[in-house]
Write a protein that holds these residues in place. Sequence first.
Motif, mmCIF file in Angstrom:
data_model
loop_
_atom_site.group_PDB
_atom_site.id
_atom_site.type_symbol
_atom_site.label_atom_id
_atom_site.label_comp_id
_atom_site.label_asym_id
_atom_site.label_seq_id
_atom_site.Cartn_x
_atom_site.Cartn_y
_atom_site.Cartn_z
ATOM 1 N N LYS A 1 0.670 -1.233 0.072
ATOM 2 C CA LYS A 1 0.184 -0.180 -0.068
ATOM 3 C C LYS A 1 0.782 1.210 -0.096
ATOM 4 O O LYS A 1 0.494 2.097 -0.520
ATOM 5 C CB LYS A 1 -0.999 0.130 1.249
ATOM 6 N N ARG A 2 1.971 1.256 0.571
ATOM 7 C CA ARG A 2 2.798 2.384 0.808
ATOM 8 C C ARG A 2 3.401 2.572 -0.582
ATOM 9 O O ARG A 2 3.680 3.802 -1.021
ATOM 10 C CB ARG A 2 3.941 2.224 1.781
ATOM 11 N N VAL A 3 3.762 1.555 -1.410
ATOM 12 C CA VAL A 3 4.466 1.640 -2.648
ATOM 13 C C VAL A 3 3.456 2.275 -3.599
ATOM 14 O O VAL A 3 3.771 3.205 -4.205
ATOM 15 C CB VAL A 3 4.782 0.372 -3.188
ATOM 16 N N SER A 4 2.149 1.802 -3.499
ATOM 17 C CA SER A 4 1.137 2.231 -4.426
ATOM 18 C C SER A 4 0.729 3.747 -3.848
ATOM 19 O O SER A 4 0.130 4.504 -4.947
ATOM 20 C CB SER A 4 -0.193 1.569 -4.320
ATOM 21 N N SER A 5 1.171 4.434 -2.784
ATOM 22 C CA SER A 5 0.781 5.656 -2.414
ATOM 23 C C SER A 5 1.970 6.784 -2.919
ATOM 24 O O SER A 5 1.513 7.991 -2.529
ATOM 25 C CB SER A 5 0.395 5.468 -0.700
ATOM 26 N N ILE A 6 3.037 6.158 -3.020
ATOM 27 C CA ILE A 6 3.903 7.041 -3.718
ATOM 28 C C ILE A 6 3.373 7.983 -4.938
ATOM 29 O O ILE A 6 2.893 7.390 -5.702
ATOM 30 C CB ILE A 6 5.268 6.405 -4.127
ATOM 31 N N PRO A 7 3.540 9.275 -4.634
ATOM 32 C CA PRO A 7 2.678 10.020 -5.798
ATOM 33 C C PRO A 7 3.124 9.812 -7.206
ATOM 34 O O PRO A 7 2.088 9.511 -7.923
ATOM 35 C CB PRO A 7 3.043 11.542 -5.422
ATOM 36 N N GLU A 8 4.186 9.637 -7.367
ATOM 37 C CA GLU A 8 4.836 9.251 -8.772
ATOM 38 C C GLU A 8 4.224 7.897 -9.108
ATOM 39 O O GLU A 8 3.787 7.789 -10.472
ATOM 40 C CB GLU A 8 6.134 9.162 -9.020
ATOM 41 N N ILE A 9 4.307 6.985 -8.146
ATOM 42 C CA ILE A 9 3.510 5.564 -8.431
ATOM 43 C C ILE A 9 2.274 5.620 -8.865
ATOM 44 O O ILE A 9 1.607 4.900 -9.600
ATOM 45 C CB ILE A 9 3.971 4.515 -7.484
ATOM 46 N N ALA A 10 1.651 6.339 -7.893
ATOM 47 C CA ALA A 10 0.002 6.335 -7.903
ATOM 48 C C ALA A 10 -0.612 6.928 -9.446
ATOM 49 O O ALA A 10 -1.272 6.655 -9.796
ATOM 50 C CB ALA A 10 -0.304 7.279 -6.843
ATOM 51 N N ALA A 11 0.380 7.946 -9.582
ATOM 52 C CA ALA A 11 0.269 8.601 -10.970
ATOM 53 C C ALA A 11 0.278 7.673 -12.185
ATOM 54 O O ALA A 11 -0.484 7.449 -12.980
ATOM 55 C CB ALA A 11 0.930 9.844 -11.268
ATOM 56 N N TRP A 12 1.413 6.744 -12.031
ATOM 57 C CA TRP A 12 1.576 5.723 -13.196
ATOM 58 C C TRP A 12 0.476 4.799 -13.227
ATOM 59 O O TRP A 12 0.143 4.329 -14.200
ATOM 60 C CB TRP A 12 3.034 5.201 -12.819
#
Length: 207
Positions: free
Chosen positions: A187-198
Amino acid sequence: MPQYRLVYFNIRARAETSRMIFADAGVEYEDVRVATEQWPAEKASGKYPFGQMPCLEIDGKFTLAQSRAIGRYLANEYGFAGKDNLEKAKVDMVIDVFEDIYVGVKNIIFEKDETKKVQIKAEFVVKADSILTALEKLLIANNGGNGFLVGDSVTWADFELFVRMEYAPLYDAAILDRYPKLKALVKRVSSIPEIAAWLTKRPKTEF
């Protein structure tokens, strides 16, 4: 900055971790997706070093093959490989163990016999549980498990975890419930702004 072309099929599979590195690093690249029917001609062109994808073209001069070599190169270039040699070795250790997860999922996806598929899934869940149990312990040993798999910042090992766990519904949708620290890390990884945007803009693919 180098000019990159990442060439693969229109799937996540072996290229998605590299795509996540590009995303979090904010590096522009051409995300080339080869249609399945185009691949025989592409392969026959001789421009792929081992006749396989993914490949990473760098400045139009050199083509780097093998997904883990590509990921390791990008991780070292953009700060996701670990901060010293020991951290890099730990990251490589995690990356390598995920190969068993990848191969197991691939076997499930491509098995056409439904009876065999059920058996393969059951056997694979045992293997996956063994790997995730070890990774949960590794994560907890690193500052209590509330950060990342290695060191104090995200590495491509964390991206690899996210990518491989996206396939969990194919064999056991609830498997991460047994590993709360790993589930929270995903969940933390998916919440990284750049990752969430991707994750929002990437092509929607079956696997």
